[in-house]
Motif scaffolding. Structure first.
Motif, PDB file in Angstrom:
ATOM      1  N   ASP A   1       0.819  -1.208   0.000  1.00 55.66           N
ATOM      2  CA  ASP A   1       0.000   0.000   0.000  1.00 55.66           C
ATOM      3  C   ASP A   1       0.858   1.266   0.000  1.00 55.66           C
ATOM      4  N   THR A   2       2.150   1.110   0.140  1.00 58.84           N
ATOM      5  CA  THR A   2       3.050   2.260   0.142  1.00 58.84           C
ATOM      6  C   THR A   2       2.978   3.005  -1.183  1.00 58.84           C
TER       7      THR A   2
ATOM      8  N   ASP B   1     -11.049  16.385 -12.782  1.00 58.87           N
ATOM      9  CA  ASP B   1     -10.683  17.751 -13.139  1.00 58.87           C
ATOM     10  C   ASP B   1      -9.697  18.396 -12.172  1.00 58.87           C
ATOM     11  N   TYR B   2      -9.784  18.032 -10.914  1.00 57.96           N
ATOM     12  CA  TYR B   2      -8.991  18.709  -9.888  1.00 57.96           C
ATOM     13  C   TYR B   2      -8.243  17.664  -9.046  1.00 57.96           C
ATOM     14  N   TRP B   3      -7.036  18.036  -8.647  1.00 55.81           N
ATOM     15  CA  TRP B   3      -6.181  17.117  -7.899  1.00 55.81           C
ATOM     16  C   TRP B   3      -5.522  17.846  -6.733  1.00 55.81           C
ATOM     17  N   GLY B   4      -5.311  17.097  -5.662  1.00 57.57           N
ATOM     18  CA  GLY B   4      -4.510  17.595  -4.568  1.00 57.57           C
ATOM     19  C   GLY B   4      -3.039  17.340  -4.825  1.00 57.57           C
ATOM     20  N   GLN B   5      -2.216  17.747  -3.881  1.00 56.27           N
ATOM     21  CA  GLN B   5      -0.771  17.645  -4.056  1.00 56.27           C
ATOM     22  C   GLN B   5      -0.233  16.277  -3.673  1.00 56.27           C
ATOM     23  N   GLY B   6      -1.031  15.488  -3.002  1.00 52.77           N
ATOM     24  CA  GLY B   6      -0.622  14.144  -2.607  1.00 52.77           C
ATOM     25  C   GLY B   6      -0.070  14.089  -1.196  1.00 52.77           C
ATOM     26  N   THR B   7      -0.206  12.931  -0.583  1.00 57.20           N
ATOM     27  CA  THR B   7       0.341  12.689   0.750  1.00 57.20           C
ATOM     28  C   THR B   7       0.979  11.304   0.765  1.00 57.20           C
ATOM     29  N   GLN B   8       2.172  11.223   1.343  1.00 57.57           N
ATOM     30  CA  GLN B   8       2.933   9.982   1.324  1.00 57.57           C
ATOM     31  C   GLN B   8       2.442   9.028   2.404  1.00 57.57           C
TER      32      GLN B   8
END
Length: 124
Positions: free
Chosen positions: A90-91, A112-119
């Motif tokens: 799941d990493t 259409d829209y995206w966040g910046q992501g989280t690790q």
């Protein structure tokens, strides 16, 4: 325009849990489909889960079914991904996305829209 900000990622041991949050601003999400995707190093972005705001219909990838739960809180304009029984596979970087309510939710190109992501890192 919709701005999405993810939070809640981190390092956890296998078998542990994390809850990711995706807070939206700019517009209410009442007419959107929301999705969670993930991307591991050297791999393509893959679908994890989706929820349609209007009727709460949810779909999950087979790899997370029974372990992950997508949910929403209208008053907070926020979508969550509760992840239990985490595995090293799941990493990945987890991304939140918003798209039209008419999309099926599986195809990341449709959003259409995206966040910046989280690790999220799961150790064995």
């Amino acid at each position: 325009q919709v701005q999405l900000v993810e939070s809640g990622g981190g390092l956890v041991q296998a078998g542990g849990s994390l809850r990711l949050s995706c807070a939206a601003s700019g517009r209410t999400l009442s007419s959107y489909r929301m999705g969670w995707f993930r991307q591991a190093p050297g791999k393509e972005r893959e679908f994890v889960a989706t929820i349609r705001w209007t009727d709460d219909i949810r779909y999950y990838a087979d790899s997370v079914k029974g372990r992950f739960t997508i949910s929403r809180v209208n008053a907070k304009n926020t979508v969550y991904l509760q992840m239990n029984s985490l595995k090293p596979e799941d990493t990945a970087v987890y991304y939140c996305a918003a798209g039209g309510s008419y999309i099926t939710g599986y195809d990341w190109n449709a959003y259409d829209y995206w966040g910046q992501g989280t690790q999220v890192t799961v150790s064995s």
